[in-house]
Design a protein around this motif. Structure first.
Motif, PDB file in Angstrom:
ATOM      1  N   ASN A  89       0.858  -1.184   0.000  1.00  0.00           N
ATOM      2  CA  ASN A  89       0.000   0.000   0.000  1.00  0.00           C
ATOM      3  C   ASN A  89       0.893   1.232   0.000  1.00  0.00           C
ATOM      4  OD1 ASN A  89       0.489   0.882   2.894  1.00  0.00           O
ATOM      5  ND2 ASN A  89      -0.340  -1.181   3.242  1.00  0.00           N
ATOM      6  N   ASP A  90       0.276   2.371  -0.198  1.00  0.00           N
ATOM      7  CA  ASP A  90       1.040   3.609  -0.313  1.00  0.00           C
ATOM      8  C   ASP A  90       1.521   4.150   1.021  1.00  0.00           C
ATOM      9  OD1 ASP A  90       0.642   3.497  -3.036  1.00  0.00           O
ATOM     10  OD2 ASP A  90      -1.178   4.737  -2.960  1.00  0.00           O
ATOM     11  N   ASP A  91       1.072   3.573   2.131  1.00  0.00           N
ATOM     12  CA  ASP A  91       1.437   4.093   3.442  1.00  0.00           C
ATOM     13  C   ASP A  91       2.712   3.466   4.000  1.00  0.00           C
ATOM     14  OD1 ASP A  91      -0.834   5.667   3.397  1.00  0.00           O
ATOM     15  OD2 ASP A  91      -2.081   4.132   4.349  1.00  0.00           O
ATOM     16  N   LEU A  92       3.344   2.566   3.240  1.00  0.00           N
ATOM     17  CA  LEU A  92       4.552   1.930   3.718  1.00  0.00           C
ATOM     18  C   LEU A  92       5.685   2.959   3.750  1.00  0.00           C
ATOM     19  CD1 LEU A  92       5.923  -0.711   4.588  1.00  0.00           C
ATOM     20  CD2 LEU A  92       6.482  -1.110   2.186  1.00  0.00           C
ATOM     21  N   ASP A  93       6.123   3.314   4.940  1.00  0.00           N
ATOM     22  CA  ASP A  93       7.149   4.343   5.083  1.00  0.00           C
ATOM     23  C   ASP A  93       8.002   4.037   6.306  1.00  0.00           C
ATOM     24  OD1 ASP A  93       8.696   6.557   4.838  1.00  0.00           O
ATOM     25  OD2 ASP A  93       7.222   7.957   5.649  1.00  0.00           O
ATOM     26  N   THR A  94       9.226   3.642   6.078  1.00  0.00           N
ATOM     27  CA  THR A  94      10.153   3.368   7.171  1.00  0.00           C
ATOM     28  C   THR A  94      11.556   3.736   6.736  1.00  0.00           C
ATOM     29  OG1 THR A  94      11.088   1.667   8.611  1.00  0.00           O
ATOM     30  CG2 THR A  94      10.431   0.991   6.403  1.00  0.00           C
ATOM     31  N   GLU A  95      12.360   4.178   7.666  1.00  0.00           N
ATOM     32  CA  GLU A  95      13.753   4.511   7.391  1.00  0.00           C
ATOM     33  C   GLU A  95      14.697   3.602   8.164  1.00  0.00           C
ATOM     34  OE1 GLU A  95      14.206   8.610   8.303  1.00  0.00           O
ATOM     35  OE2 GLU A  95      13.166   9.299   6.506  1.00  0.00           O
ATOM     36  N   ASN A  96      14.183   2.447   8.568  1.00  0.00           N
ATOM     37  CA  ASN A  96      14.981   1.517   9.368  1.00  0.00           C
ATOM     38  C   ASN A  96      15.429   0.296   8.579  1.00  0.00           C
ATOM     39  OD1 ASN A  96      14.555   3.219  11.548  1.00  0.00           O
ATOM     40  ND2 ASN A  96      12.721   2.113  12.209  1.00  0.00           N
ATOM     41  N   VAL A  97      15.261   0.333   7.249  1.00  0.00           N
ATOM     42  CA  VAL A  97      15.613  -0.801   6.393  1.00  0.00           C
ATOM     43  C   VAL A  97      16.556  -0.318   5.297  1.00  0.00           C
ATOM     44  CG1 VAL A  97      14.735  -2.631   4.891  1.00  0.00           C
ATOM     45  CG2 VAL A  97      13.376  -1.851   6.838  1.00  0.00           C
ATOM     46  N   ALA A  98      17.535  -1.139   4.961  1.00  0.00           N
ATOM     47  CA  ALA A  98      18.478  -0.786   3.889  1.00  0.00           C
ATOM     48  C   ALA A  98      18.773  -2.016   3.043  1.00  0.00           C
ATOM     49  CB  ALA A  98      19.778  -0.229   4.468  1.00  0.00           C
ATOM     50  N   ALA A  99      18.828  -1.814   1.729  1.00  0.00           N
ATOM     51  CA  ALA A  99      19.240  -2.879   0.819  1.00  0.00           C
ATOM     52  C   ALA A  99      20.769  -2.930   0.790  1.00  0.00           C
ATOM     53  CB  ALA A  99      18.694  -2.629  -0.583  1.00  0.00           C
ATOM     54  N   VAL A 100      21.334  -4.125   0.816  1.00  0.00           N
ATOM     55  CA  VAL A 100      22.788  -4.285   0.878  1.00  0.00           C
ATOM     56  C   VAL A 100      23.239  -5.368  -0.079  1.00  0.00           C
ATOM     57  CG1 VAL A 100      22.964  -3.513   3.275  1.00  0.00           C
ATOM     58  CG2 VAL A 100      22.610  -5.938   2.782  1.00  0.00           C
ATOM     59  N   MET A 101      24.518  -5.258  -0.456  1.00  0.00           N
ATOM     60  CA  MET A 101      25.184  -6.322  -1.187  1.00  0.00           C
ATOM     61  C   MET A 101      26.105  -7.032  -0.215  1.00  0.00           C
ATOM     62  SD  MET A 101      23.868  -6.184  -4.144  1.00  0.00           S
ATOM     63  CE  MET A 101      24.878  -7.447  -4.906  1.00  0.00           C
ATOM     64  N   VAL A 102      26.061  -8.363  -0.241  1.00  0.00           N
ATOM     65  CA  VAL A 102      26.849  -9.186   0.672  1.00  0.00           C
ATOM     66  C   VAL A 102      27.878  -9.960  -0.144  1.00  0.00           C
ATOM     67  CG1 VAL A 102      26.785 -10.937   2.479  1.00  0.00           C
ATOM     68  CG2 VAL A 102      24.835  -9.392   2.166  1.00  0.00           C
ATOM     69  N   THR A 103      29.133  -9.870   0.243  1.00  0.00           N
ATOM     70  CA  THR A 103      30.196 -10.588  -0.456  1.00  0.00           C
ATOM     71  C   THR A 103      30.984 -11.435   0.536  1.00  0.00           C
ATOM     72  OG1 THR A 103      31.715  -8.709  -0.208  1.00  0.00           O
ATOM     73  CG2 THR A 103      30.424  -8.829  -2.246  1.00  0.00           C
ATOM     74  N   ALA A 104      31.544 -12.518   0.031  1.00  0.00           N
ATOM     75  CA  ALA A 104      32.333 -13.418   0.882  1.00  0.00           C
ATOM     76  C   ALA A 104      33.260 -14.240  -0.001  1.00  0.00           C
ATOM     77  CB  ALA A 104      31.427 -14.338   1.691  1.00  0.00           C
ATOM     78  N   ASN A 105      34.291 -14.783   0.602  1.00  0.00           N
ATOM     79  CA  ASN A 105      35.204 -15.707  -0.069  1.00  0.00           C
ATOM     80  C   ASN A 105      35.028 -17.091   0.540  1.00  0.00           C
ATOM     81  OD1 ASN A 105      36.401 -13.857  -1.837  1.00  0.00           O
ATOM     82  ND2 ASN A 105      37.935 -13.261  -0.335  1.00  0.00           N
ATOM     83  N   LEU A 106      34.728 -18.049  -0.313  1.00  0.00           N
ATOM     84  CA  LEU A 106      34.585 -19.435   0.129  1.00  0.00           C
ATOM     85  C   LEU A 106      35.956 -20.098   0.070  1.00  0.00           C
ATOM     86  CD1 LEU A 106      32.589 -21.701   0.961  1.00  0.00           C
ATOM     87  CD2 LEU A 106      32.445 -22.300  -1.472  1.00  0.00           C
ATOM     88  N   PRO A 107      36.577 -20.399   1.223  1.00  0.00           N
ATOM     89  CA  PRO A 107      37.925 -20.981   1.223  1.00  0.00           C
ATOM     90  C   PRO A 107      37.934 -22.347   0.548  1.00  0.00           C
ATOM     91  CG  PRO A 107      37.329 -20.152   3.406  1.00  0.00           C
ATOM     92  CD  PRO A 107      36.074 -20.163   2.583  1.00  0.00           C
ATOM     93  N   PRO A 108      39.080 -22.782   0.050  1.00  0.00           N
ATOM     94  CA  PRO A 108      39.148 -24.096  -0.585  1.00  0.00           C
ATOM     95  C   PRO A 108      38.856 -25.210   0.418  1.00  0.00           C
ATOM     96  CG  PRO A 108      41.349 -23.176  -0.273  1.00  0.00           C
ATOM     97  CD  PRO A 108      40.382 -22.085   0.044  1.00  0.00           C
ATOM     98  N   PHE A 109      38.176 -26.234  -0.056  1.00  0.00           N
ATOM     99  CA  PHE A 109      37.859 -27.439   0.714  1.00  0.00           C
ATOM    100  C   PHE A 109      36.972 -27.135   1.936  1.00  0.00           C
ATOM    101  CE2 PHE A 109      42.226 -27.854  -1.032  1.00  0.00           C
ATOM    102  CZ  PHE A 109      41.917 -28.740  -2.055  1.00  0.00           C
ATOM    103  N   SER A 110      36.141 -26.073   1.846  1.00  0.00           N
ATOM    104  CA  SER A 110      35.181 -25.797   2.925  1.00  0.00           C
ATOM    105  C   SER A 110      34.093 -26.863   2.908  1.00  0.00           C
ATOM    106  CB  SER A 110      34.557 -24.410   2.739  1.00  0.00           C
ATOM    107  OG  SER A 110      35.527 -23.405   2.871  1.00  0.00           O
ATOM    108  N   ARG A 111      33.741 -27.348   4.064  1.00  0.00           N
ATOM    109  CA  ARG A 111      32.744 -28.413   4.176  1.00  0.00           C
ATOM    110  C   ARG A 111      31.409 -27.852   4.645  1.00  0.00           C
ATOM    111  NH1 ARG A 111      34.990 -31.815   0.832  1.00  0.00           N
ATOM    112  NH2 ARG A 111      37.116 -32.411   1.455  1.00  0.00           N
ATOM    113  N   GLN A 112      30.350 -28.588   4.389  1.00  0.00           N
ATOM    114  CA  GLN A 112      29.019 -28.171   4.817  1.00  0.00           C
ATOM    115  C   GLN A 112      28.986 -27.970   6.326  1.00  0.00           C
ATOM    116  OE1 GLN A 112      25.934 -30.783   3.462  1.00  0.00           O
ATOM    117  NE2 GLN A 112      26.336 -30.437   1.298  1.00  0.00           N
ATOM    118  N   GLY A 113      28.385 -26.845   6.711  1.00  0.00           N
ATOM    119  CA  GLY A 113      28.261 -26.536   8.126  1.00  0.00           C
ATOM    120  C   GLY A 113      29.353 -25.632   8.656  1.00  0.00           C
ATOM    121  N   SER A 114      30.454 -25.472   7.905  1.00  0.00           N
ATOM    122  CA  SER A 114      31.507 -24.552   8.347  1.00  0.00           C
ATOM    123  C   SER A 114      31.046 -23.117   8.104  1.00  0.00           C
ATOM    124  CB  SER A 114      32.812 -24.833   7.609  1.00  0.00           C
ATOM    125  OG  SER A 114      32.643 -24.696   6.208  1.00  0.00           O
TER     126      SER A 114
END
Length: 370
Positions: free
Chosen positions: A81-106
């Protein structure tokens, strides 16, 4: 003198360090990488909530508004709806490096950066964000509280900021969900990739490996690659072979190069830099002109008027103490720096002199200007 400059201490340390390191050896693991043992870059798009009025303007950042509406709808909340108004939310880009031989759950660390017009991410929490690889598959899922090093304080007449408040980190903020399939022990050939390609260094690596294993298993492919054939006495145990190879010491060869950062005045010269016989003079004609105003005041009850009389003071500095210096052929890095320092040359003038020596064909090195 040059010794009064702060950068002289750095230059002296670099000269001494490079001189001592000329004959030093480095392990293969410190100058090269093995095929397949590398990081993989991940990226994701998400929302940060919990900001104190420093988030995106939903009217200006349409992508933030649509992302917020979509997230709420998936949670069963109708917010379109048109009444949605908040300044407490921000869109972000998330970056990371996956180390070699990383296993599930690490877990892996994250970098978070604002995408819209948010002014600060302090106090924010990243909501569940899938992290994708270059193949479009999800390899990790991120979520957590942001740690922001920068801050910004604004008042009516002044403002102060430190660091960047729109970038943050989350330590161990993502859980690995998919592993990168790579069986190192099953390889029959392994490539060693030099971080600084050089024919001489690559040849020394191949010779050192063959000498250590007492087998002709390594061969030079190009200046940046050495190919290793896994010998028969390491069947299915390539990891053990690479463990032994990475500890082999090799003397690294250097290209004669001078790196100059003109913006900061930093100069770094390799140990192989040589200079042919050349004469150097450094000094300029300096003229200083000073103006003073004198007031001519007549005696009381005397004739005459008050007048302002200019007084000019001119000084000429021809740098008579500077002399033409001759550097003999084949001087070393230490001798070159000592010779320039003897002329009282500062970093800025030294840059100009080095470029002039190169233009004269007397500097046996390449110059790289950053």
């Amino acid at each position: 003198m040059f010794t009064r400059l702060p950068l002289s201490i750095l230059a002296a340390i670099l000269v001494l360090t490079l001189g001592q390191a000329a004959s030093a050896q480095s392990r293969i693991k410190d100058i090269a990488d093995f095929e397949g043992i590398r990081d993989n870059m991940l990226i994701g798009y998400g929302l940060v909530v919990g900001l104190d009025g420093t988030g995106d303007d939903l009217d200006a950042a349409v992508f933030t508004r649509e992302s917020l509406i979509g997230m709420l709808q998936r949670l069963g909340v109708n917010a379109r709806n048109d009444d949605l108004d908040t300044e407490n939310v921000a869109a972000v880009m998330v970056t990371a490096n996956l180390p070699p031989f990383s296993r599930q759950g690490s877990r892996i660390d994250l970098n978070v950066s604002a995408l819209g017009d948010a002014t600060s991410l302090v106090g924010g929490t990243l909501l569940v964000t899938p992290l994708l690889g270059a193949d479009g598959e999800v390899y990790a899922v991120a979520q957590g509280s942001l740690a922001v090093a920068g801050f910004k304080a604004v008042g009516a007449a002044a403002a102060i900021s430190r660091g960047v408040a729109t970038s943050a980190r989350i330590a161990n903020g993502a859980i690995v969900e998919r592993e990168v399939g790579f069986e190192l022990n099953q390889l029959t050939r392994v490539n060693v990739t030099l971080r600084n390609p050089d024919l001489t260094t690559a040849k020394r690596i191949a010779d050192s490996i063959n000498l250590r294993l007492n087998l002709p298993v390594a061969r030079l492919v190009d200046p940046g690659t050495v190919e290793i054939q896994v010998p028969a006495n390491y069947p299915g145990d390539t990891v053990a072979l690479l463990t032994e190879i990475e500890q082999i010491p090799v003397q690294v060869d250097q290209i004669a190069r001078v790196v100059i950062d003109e913006s900061s005045g930093v100069i770094v010269m390799g140990d192989k830099v040589r200079v042919s016989q050349v004469a150097i003079a450094q000094g300029n004609l300096t003229i200083r002109i000073g103006e003073k105003l004198q007031v001519n005041q007549p005696n009381p009850f005397g004739a005459g008027e008050t007048a302002i009389i200019p007084e000019t003071d001119i000084e000429i500095d021809e740098d008579d103490d500077r002399r033409l210096a001759t550097l003999p052929a084949g001087v070393t890095l230490q001798e070159l720096v000592d010779g320039l320092n003897a002329l009282g040359v500062g970093p800025r003038d030294m840059i100009t002199i080095l470029q002039a020596i190169k233009a004269a064909g007397a500097l046996q090195a390449e110059i790289e200007v950053m």
